[in-house]
Design an enzyme around this catalytic site. Structure first.
Site, PDB file in Angstrom:
ATOM      1  N   ARG A  37       0.877  -1.191  -0.057  1.00  0.00           N
ATOM      2  CA  ARG A  37      -0.054   0.042  -0.079  1.00  0.00           C
ATOM      3  C   ARG A  37       0.946   1.294   0.017  1.00  0.00           C
ATOM      4  O   ARG A  37       0.685   2.245  -0.596  1.00  0.00           O
ATOM      5  CB  ARG A  37      -0.857  -0.031   1.214  1.00  0.00           C
ATOM      6  CG  ARG A  37      -2.294  -0.776   0.983  1.00  0.00           C
ATOM      7  CD  ARG A  37      -3.118  -0.859   2.315  1.00  0.00           C
ATOM      8  NE  ARG A  37      -4.239  -1.225   1.748  1.00  0.00           N
ATOM      9  CZ  ARG A  37      -5.355  -1.664   2.603  1.00  0.00           C
ATOM     10  NH1 ARG A  37      -5.346  -1.293   4.082  1.00  0.00           N
ATOM     11  NH2 ARG A  37      -6.576  -2.197   2.224  1.00  0.00           N
ATOM     12  N   LYS A 197     -13.160  -9.283   9.753  1.00  0.00           N
ATOM     13  CA  LYS A 197     -13.769  -7.991   9.879  1.00  0.00           C
ATOM     14  C   LYS A 197     -15.402  -8.415   9.662  1.00  0.00           C
ATOM     15  O   LYS A 197     -15.982  -7.955   8.807  1.00  0.00           O
ATOM     16  CB  LYS A 197     -13.440  -6.943   9.018  1.00  0.00           C
ATOM     17  CG  LYS A 197     -12.203  -6.381   9.587  1.00  0.00           C
ATOM     18  CD  LYS A 197     -11.715  -5.139   8.342  1.00  0.00           C
ATOM     19  CE  LYS A 197     -10.297  -4.727   8.655  1.00  0.00           C
ATOM     20  NZ  LYS A 197      -9.822  -3.675   7.472  1.00  0.00           N
ATOM     21  N   GLY A 348      -5.644  -5.226   2.536  1.00  0.00           N
ATOM     22  CA  GLY A 348      -4.238  -5.216   3.000  1.00  0.00           C
ATOM     23  C   GLY A 348      -3.695  -6.502   3.564  1.00  0.00           C
ATOM     24  O   GLY A 348      -2.481  -6.882   3.100  1.00  0.00           O
ATOM     25  N   GLY A 371     -12.460  -4.119   1.609  1.00  0.00           N
ATOM     26  CA  GLY A 371     -13.938  -3.805   1.770  1.00  0.00           C
ATOM     27  C   GLY A 371     -14.288  -2.796   0.751  1.00  0.00           C
ATOM     28  O   GLY A 371     -15.305  -3.279   0.173  1.00  0.00           O
TER      29      GLY A 371
END
Ligand code: ADP
Ligand code: 3PG
Ligand code: MG
Length: 393
Positions: A37, A197, A348, A371
């Site tokens: 990233r 998540k 990530g 997401g």
């Protein structure tokens, strides 16, 4: 089409607030495990630096509750320094007079990385005061934080209302690749969900039912679904809220005649085993914790992937940070890499895991969004993109 940084003129000496997604995987002591990233952000920073702008970068890292030194962005500034020697400074403050003074004294074409936006309560609440404080640092706002564009937070969403704005190169590329994948969607379309998540991504998973032909679920995401199908999960995490949602999704899948495929075996540990020895089991008994998918599940998932026209994957299928729980994720990465389908891996941790598996080169698109990417692929829009000004056609 949104306004991009190419549309911005006279950048010399201007203060640009650049929102990046430097939410990189880190270990318990704050060491960076994957720099994808950060590297992905270099072209936008380089462009702004070469135009002579003062580049003020902000980002979140992790999910801190207040200040937490392990989630400081300082180590990220050290990586940026390698790409822009002599041009990078780090600010221990995110907003305020001290930051303004630092910006004032910066030379054109230099970079200031601000401390973690999530150390401020106002960030996740999308507080107007915090958004205005961020906006007061700059003349122009640039959103290049693709991975966080599904959030309505102050530094990615709120701030855009108070400054002229544009998207950066990374957001532009991600939007193009994903919209093409949506337009040319090849069948069968298989979606793989994993990670931890659950609360966030279970809604995305539900919406994905109308797009995907089958959905493979691993990682911590699988446990509420296993409970909903009357399987024991031992003491693996599964909240009552997520179990109810999983039940609804399973019913909906049946109605739509879509297949949801769950793990049939696991790599587990026993809660009372101090040595935390890992073993394969078909059933997660009372005191067991599931930490990875087992070999039969790898085969089951693999058969779906080999037949797929397009595969989108978010969320590692086990606690890949620990070598004893990475086999499931690595094997699936290998199968995906060797399959003829068009493949997108996003997130990530997911990209970090695929990089570690050595198979990254054979994946069609490694997306910085987890997401955010899934949200776009299930047909949703991204609030932090919607607020950006339209460009000239
Ligand atoms: P991404 O960053 O790709 O979007 P997530 O952040 O949602 O993915 O999930 C990554 C995390 O999920 C990793 O830290 C990994 O350890 C965790 N995880 C995966 N499988 C399990 C599991 N069975 N139990 C607990 N955590 C898991
Ligand atoms: C991500 O890693 O998906 C983004 O950086 C967003 O992070 P968050 O899920 O903690 O908001
Ligand atoms: Mg993650």
């Amino acid at each position: 089409m949104k306004r991009t940084i190419r549309d911005l003129v006279d950048l010399e000496g201007k203060n640009i607030l650049l929102r990046a997604d430097f939410n990189v995987p880190i270990d318990k002591v704050g060491r960076i495990l994957d720099t994808t990233r950060i590297i992905a952000e270099i072209p936008t920073i380089k462009y702004l630096v070469e135009k002579g702008a003062k580049v003020i970068i902000c980002s979140h890292l992790g999910r801190p509750k207040g200040y937490d030194i392990r989630l400081s962005l300082w180590p990220i500034s050290l990586i940026l320094m390698k790409y822009f020697p002599g041009k990078v400074q780090f600010s221990h403050k995110t907003v305020g007079d001290e930051v303004k003074a630092r910006i004032e004294s910066m030379s054109k074409g230099s970079i200031l990385l601000l401390e973690n936006t999530r150390f401020h309560e106002g960030e996740e609440k999308n507080d107007t005061k915090f958004a205005k404080e961020l906006a007061s640092l700059a003349d122009i706002y640039v959103n290049d934080a693709f991975g966080v564009c599904h959030r309505k937070h102050a530094s990615i969403y709120g701030v855009a209302r108070f400054l002229p704005n544009a998207i950066g190169f990374l957001v532009e590329t991600e939007l193009n690749v994903i919209s093409q994948a949506l337009q040319n969607s090849r069948k069968p379309f298989v979606a793989i969900f994993g990670g931890f998540k659950v609360k966030d991504k279970i809604k995305v998973l539900k919406n994905m039912l109308s797009k995907a032909d089958s959905i493979l679920i691993g990682g911590a995401m699988a446990y509420p679904f296993l409970v909903a199908t009357w399987k024991s999960v031992g003491i693996s995490p599964a909240s009552s809220e997520s179990i109810t949602q999983a039940q609804e999704i399973l019913l909906e899948a049946e109605k739509l005649q879509k297949r949801i495929i769950l793990p049939i075996d696991h790599i587990a540990i026993r809660a009372n085993d101090r040595r935390q020895r890992a073993f394969v089991t078909n059933t997660l008994e009372e005191n067991m914790i599931g930490c990875d998918i087992g070999p039969k599940t790898v085969e089951l998932f693999g058969n779906e992937i080999r037949k797929a026209g397009q595969v989108i994957w978010n969320g590692p299928l086990g606690k890949y940070e620990e070598p004893k729980f990475r086999e499931g994720t690595f094997k699936i990465a290998e199968i995906l890499a060797n399959s003829p389908c068009y493949s997108i891996v996003g997130g990530g941790d997911s990209v970090s895991a695929v990089n570690k598996s050595g198979k990254a080169k054979m994946i069609n698109h490694l997306s910085t969004g987890g997401g955010a990417t899934m949200h776009l692929l299930e047909g949703g829009s991204l609030p932090a993109i919607d607020v950006i000004q339209e460009g000239l056609e």
